[in-house]
Design a protein around this motif. Sequence first.
Motif, short mmCIF file in Angstrom:
data_model
loop_
_atom_site.label_atom_id
_atom_site.label_comp_id
_atom_site.label_asym_id
_atom_site.label_seq_id
_atom_site.Cartn_x
_atom_site.Cartn_y
_atom_site.Cartn_z
N ASN A 62 0.88 -1.17 0.12
CA ASN A 62 -0.10 -0.13 -0.06
C ASN A 62 0.79 1.24 -0.13
O ASN A 62 1.23 1.87 1.07
CB ASN A 62 -1.06 -0.09 1.28
N ASP A 64 2.80 4.34 -3.14
CA ASP A 64 3.22 4.84 -4.52
C ASP A 64 4.52 4.34 -4.79
O ASP A 64 5.40 3.90 -3.72
CB ASP A 64 3.18 6.30 -4.36
N SER A 131 2.14 -0.13 -13.11
CA SER A 131 0.88 0.53 -13.13
C SER A 131 -0.15 -0.33 -13.33
O SER A 131 -1.32 -0.34 -12.98
CB SER A 131 1.09 1.63 -14.28
N LYS A 135 -3.48 -1.49 -11.37
CA LYS A 135 -4.90 -1.46 -11.74
C LYS A 135 -5.75 -2.87 -11.99
O LYS A 135 -6.71 -2.75 -11.28
CB LYS A 135 -4.84 -1.18 -13.36
N LYS A 138 -6.64 -3.23 -8.39
CA LYS A 138 -7.77 -2.38 -7.96
C LYS A 138 -6.99 -1.51 -6.92
O LYS A 138 -7.63 -1.19 -5.86
CB LYS A 138 -9.07 -2.70 -7.70
N LYS A 139 -5.75 -1.21 -6.87
CA LYS A 139 -4.85 -0.41 -5.75
C LYS A 139 -5.18 1.04 -6.29
O LYS A 139 -4.62 1.37 -7.53
CB LYS A 139 -3.60 -0.76 -5.58
N ASP A 140 -5.21 2.06 -5.31
CA ASP A 140 -5.23 3.43 -5.68
C ASP A 140 -4.00 4.00 -5.39
O ASP A 140 -3.77 4.86 -4.67
CB ASP A 140 -6.45 4.07 -4.86
N TYR A 141 -2.99 3.51 -6.08
CA TYR A 141 -1.63 4.18 -5.63
C TYR A 141 -1.00 4.17 -7.19
O TYR A 141 -1.38 3.96 -8.23
CB TYR A 141 -0.76 2.99 -5.02
N ARG A 142 0.06 5.18 -7.29
CA ARG A 142 0.75 5.72 -8.19
C ARG A 142 1.83 5.24 -8.46
O ARG A 142 2.60 5.03 -7.68
CB ARG A 142 0.39 7.28 -8.48
N ASN A 171 -2.70 6.18 -13.66
CA ASN A 171 -1.81 6.42 -12.38
C ASN A 171 -0.26 6.23 -12.73
O ASN A 171 0.50 6.06 -11.79
CB ASN A 171 -2.12 4.88 -11.63
N GLU A 226 -1.90 13.96 -10.77
CA GLU A 226 -3.04 13.13 -10.04
C GLU A 226 -4.40 13.35 -10.67
O GLU A 226 -5.06 12.35 -10.50
CB GLU A 226 -2.77 13.57 -8.64
N LYS A 229 -7.17 11.96 -15.76
CA LYS A 229 -8.00 10.61 -15.85
C LYS A 229 -8.03 10.14 -17.37
O LYS A 229 -7.93 10.76 -18.05
CB LYS A 229 -9.76 10.83 -15.47
#
Length: 273
Positions: A62, A64, A131, A135, A138-142, A171, A226, A229
């Motif tokens: 968890n 970036d 990246s 995706k 489904k992890k919201d990290y960059r 991302n 950030e 989209k």
Amino acid sequence: MEATKDTAILEKKAKKIRSLIIQMLDKAGSGHPGGSLSATDMITALFFSVMRHDPANPHSLNRDRFHISKGHCCPLLYAVLAECGYFSKDELWKLRKLGCLLQGHPDRRTPGIDVASGSLGQGLSVGLGMSLALKMDKKDYRVYVLMGDGEIQEGNIWEAAMAAAHYKCDNLCGILDYNGYQIDGKTKDVMNLEPISDKWRAFGWHTVLIDGHNMKEIVAAYREAESMKGKPTIIIGKTIKGKGVSFMENVVDFHGRAPTKEETDRALKEIGE
């Protein structure tokens, strides 16, 4: 790690990083100061103001991700990681020593480094893989990838750029250290990159052109990335090779030469940290 929005703190931190780079290379007697110093402001802002990361838990899922594609500029990354607390600053003084934690090019044994690098032109593909994996999970990290301008002359970069746009990797953020020089001279003479922004746009990327030494512009660029989209972003930072040390600025000789003792003293005095 707690981030700061104060650009004055970031500027002070960048001075500290530049000082550490010079001291490391002095003790090692070899290394790459030019490209390390040119990218210092953008990477300092990234680690201390933008990225979500925990130096005490460098392998956490968890967080970036950051990958330094121009691996020869690892003195910059090592200084930043040490300043963040990934490892003791005492390790910096062992740079390039046999068996030490900090090799001449990034190595996975070093806390904070996920993938080794050094062979130029491959890093954006590494970032693309990260990246896509995030995706799929489904992890919201960059994912952030630092590239040199000389290395983007390589074809692998543009294959990855095409694929990242195709898969809508919003991302993924590329950071281009556009200092205008590479080991053999000016990039415009070796292989001209212009019109650089148009090229990335043609490959389907959102582009942000900034002064790569202006902290306010740098932080704003990361925030803009950030918010984008549906497509990846490339931040093109116009920088000065050897930034912060007058006799190194725009001097090709310092692409891969450590300063002498006299030059080190002069450089540290100029940086003034």
